[in-house]
Design a protein around this motif. Sequence first.
Motif, PDB file in Angstrom:
ATOM      1  N   ALA A 325     -73.828 123.937 -53.303  1.00 11.98           N
ATOM      2  CA  ALA A 325     -72.915 123.367 -52.311  1.00 11.98           C
ATOM      3  C   ALA A 325     -72.428 124.435 -51.336  1.00 11.98           C
ATOM      4  O   ALA A 325     -72.302 124.170 -50.124  1.00 11.98           O
ATOM      5  CB  ALA A 325     -71.728 122.711 -53.015  1.00 11.98           C
ATOM      6  N   MET A 326     -72.138 125.640 -51.825  1.00 12.32           N
ATOM      7  CA  MET A 326     -71.712 126.726 -50.937  1.00 12.32           C
ATOM      8  C   MET A 326     -72.820 127.082 -49.945  1.00 12.32           C
ATOM      9  O   MET A 326     -72.562 127.322 -48.756  1.00 12.32           O
ATOM     10  CB  MET A 326     -71.311 127.949 -51.763  1.00 12.32           C
ATOM     11  CG  MET A 326     -70.016 127.783 -52.525  1.00 12.32           C
ATOM     12  SD  MET A 326     -69.623 129.214 -53.567  1.00 12.32           S
ATOM     13  CE  MET A 326     -68.000 128.763 -54.176  1.00 12.32           C
ATOM     14  N   LYS A 327     -74.051 127.102 -50.437  1.00 13.73           N
ATOM     15  CA  LYS A 327     -75.179 127.392 -49.546  1.00 13.73           C
ATOM     16  C   LYS A 327     -75.352 126.276 -48.523  1.00 13.73           C
ATOM     17  O   LYS A 327     -75.597 126.528 -47.338  1.00 13.73           O
ATOM     18  CB  LYS A 327     -76.451 127.572 -50.369  1.00 13.73           C
ATOM     19  CG  LYS A 327     -76.456 128.819 -51.245  1.00 13.73           C
ATOM     20  CD  LYS A 327     -77.705 128.880 -52.115  1.00 13.73           C
ATOM     21  CE  LYS A 327     -77.689 130.085 -53.042  1.00 13.73           C
ATOM     22  NZ  LYS A 327     -78.878 130.117 -53.945  1.00 13.73           N
ATOM     23  N   LYS A 328     -75.211 125.041 -48.971  1.00 19.02           N
ATOM     24  CA  LYS A 328     -75.362 123.894 -48.064  1.00 19.02           C
ATOM     25  C   LYS A 328     -74.283 123.903 -46.988  1.00 19.02           C
ATOM     26  O   LYS A 328     -74.542 123.605 -45.812  1.00 19.02           O
ATOM     27  CB  LYS A 328     -75.285 122.592 -48.874  1.00 19.02           C
ATOM     28  CG  LYS A 328     -75.533 121.309 -48.074  1.00 19.02           C
ATOM     29  CD  LYS A 328     -75.457 120.095 -48.987  1.00 19.02           C
ATOM     30  CE  LYS A 328     -75.715 118.791 -48.236  1.00 19.02           C
ATOM     31  NZ  LYS A 328     -77.140 118.675 -47.849  1.00 19.02           N
ATOM     32  N   ALA A 329     -73.053 124.272 -47.405  1.00 21.73           N
ATOM     33  CA  ALA A 329     -71.932 124.322 -46.466  1.00 21.73           C
ATOM     34  C   ALA A 329     -71.963 125.578 -45.606  1.00 21.73           C
ATOM     35  O   ALA A 329     -71.283 125.646 -44.571  1.00 21.73           O
ATOM     36  CB  ALA A 329     -70.617 124.264 -47.231  1.00 21.73           C
ATOM     37  N   ASN A 330     -72.728 126.588 -46.042  1.00 21.13           N
ATOM     38  CA  ASN A 330     -72.732 127.907 -45.403  1.00 21.13           C
ATOM     39  C   ASN A 330     -71.308 128.456 -45.320  1.00 21.13           C
ATOM     40  O   ASN A 330     -70.905 129.079 -44.334  1.00 21.13           O
ATOM     41  CB  ASN A 330     -73.350 127.841 -44.005  1.00 21.13           C
ATOM     42  CG  ASN A 330     -73.711 129.226 -43.476  1.00 21.13           C
ATOM     43  OD1 ASN A 330     -74.053 130.126 -44.241  1.00 21.13           O
ATOM     44  ND2 ASN A 330     -73.607 129.415 -42.159  1.00 21.13           N
ATOM     45  N   SER A 331     -70.554 128.218 -46.384  1.00 21.15           N
ATOM     46  CA  SER A 331     -69.136 128.587 -46.398  1.00 21.15           C
ATOM     47  C   SER A 331     -68.607 128.538 -47.827  1.00 21.15           C
ATOM     48  O   SER A 331     -69.146 127.827 -48.678  1.00 21.15           O
ATOM     49  CB  SER A 331     -68.346 127.615 -45.528  1.00 21.15           C
ATOM     50  OG  SER A 331     -66.954 127.847 -45.623  1.00 21.15           O
ATOM     51  N   THR A 332     -67.517 129.280 -48.060  1.00 20.85           N
ATOM     52  CA  THR A 332     -66.789 129.159 -49.327  1.00 20.85           C
ATOM     53  C   THR A 332     -65.440 128.461 -49.124  1.00 20.85           C
ATOM     54  O   THR A 332     -64.634 128.386 -50.046  1.00 20.85           O
ATOM     55  CB  THR A 332     -66.552 130.535 -49.965  1.00 20.85           C
ATOM     56  OG1 THR A 332     -65.794 131.361 -49.048  1.00 20.85           O
ATOM     57  CG2 THR A 332     -67.870 131.208 -50.295  1.00 20.85           C
ATOM     58  N   ASP A 333     -65.196 127.977 -47.913  1.00 21.37           N
ATOM     59  CA  ASP A 333     -63.977 127.204 -47.658  1.00 21.37           C
ATOM     60  C   ASP A 333     -63.924 125.996 -48.580  1.00 21.37           C
ATOM     61  O   ASP A 333     -64.909 125.269 -48.737  1.00 21.37           O
ATOM     62  CB  ASP A 333     -63.958 126.750 -46.196  1.00 21.37           C
ATOM     63  CG  ASP A 333     -62.825 125.788 -45.912  1.00 21.37           C
ATOM     64  OD1 ASP A 333     -61.673 126.246 -45.840  1.00 21.37           O
ATOM     65  OD2 ASP A 333     -63.101 124.572 -45.795  1.00 21.37           O
TER      66      ASP A 333
END
Length: 383
Positions: A325-333
């Motif tokens: 999910a972090m990779k998919k979002a390209n974020s850790t928000d």
Amino acid sequence: MRPHKASICATLFALALALPASAQQTIKIGSSLGLTGYGSATDGHWRDGMQIAIEAVNAQGGVLGKKLELVIEDNKSTPQQAVVVYRKMMTDDKVAAFDSGCISAGNFAAASFVSRAKLPMFLCSILPRQPDEQKWAFQFLPPPKFEVAARYQYLKDKTDIRKVGILSDPSPYSLLMRGLAEKGAEEFGLTVVANESYQQDDADFSVQIGRINAAGAGAIIMLGQGNAVVTVVNNIRSLGLTRMLMLGSINELDILLSAGKVLGDQYLVPSPLIQVAADDIKVITDPAARAAAEPFVKAMKAKFGKSDNAQASRAWDSIMMMAAAMKKANSTDGAAVRDAFEKLGHYDGAGASYDFSAENHIGIIKNPYVIASVKDGVLVLKK
């Protein structure tokens, strides 16, 4: 005038504490675990699964160019301590998300302020009660109805027993199961003729078992985990109830084996297939499920030798899906990770298959349990 060395150190330390999770050198994942107290065995296995998953993710380059770092705090299996450690990990460690253990009451107690901070929670336990809290939480525990249904279906299909007694502890998970067991018995042609309770530290269950037997029950449906099951099976044997079936809850492998050694074929348990596959992965016949399970089993054996795969496999899955999910979002928000997690779609994991969505934060929608028994010191499928 040159600044004093102590003043410089203090400033740097304050700046480090103020750094947001996105500015840290690692992506910190917080975990509230009951490593002491009644949940220690279960949460210990959850910890093992998370650790090997994080090692596997980091070995492949981490997430978004950073390594994952697991921050573990012992909640001592109490909700009061869970609040303390959740707050500590948020304020001191600046975690990006939580992946916490199976102590439902502890996760419930922290859910309000974790959700206000907009941090996703991936949980071994059932979801918190409030809709605003559930929006940020994802359940990797199979719904309690599946554990009840697996036992009732076995009684209906494989035995002539039609009267059962319930024996349950006061945990939130067990209380939820008890309601399902009471309401759902009729669907399987069963009648609940006795309903008994116990405390997790009780040393004898003979009175409750005696009342269940006197009511005409042919099987006990035990709702609760931990070593209490070993006491129950010893009481059944001591009372000479040689025809009474005991269908326990999901549990740690060593406890299952101990109970089976005492009661033999009278003791049956719902078990995820990965737990039965601890001695033979060929038990998993579905190609997608086996492909997902093999790297997990290999990593577990390499790090721990023979271990219990039931909780650890779903902990592995939770970390792998969080990383995806972090990779998919390209974020850790937090909000971005939550939204991306809801859109991962069907996922074949080591412990189960998952179908999370924006409308469904309980990922396991297909009953993952088989009925198992103990034979020659190992857990086997009950035919």
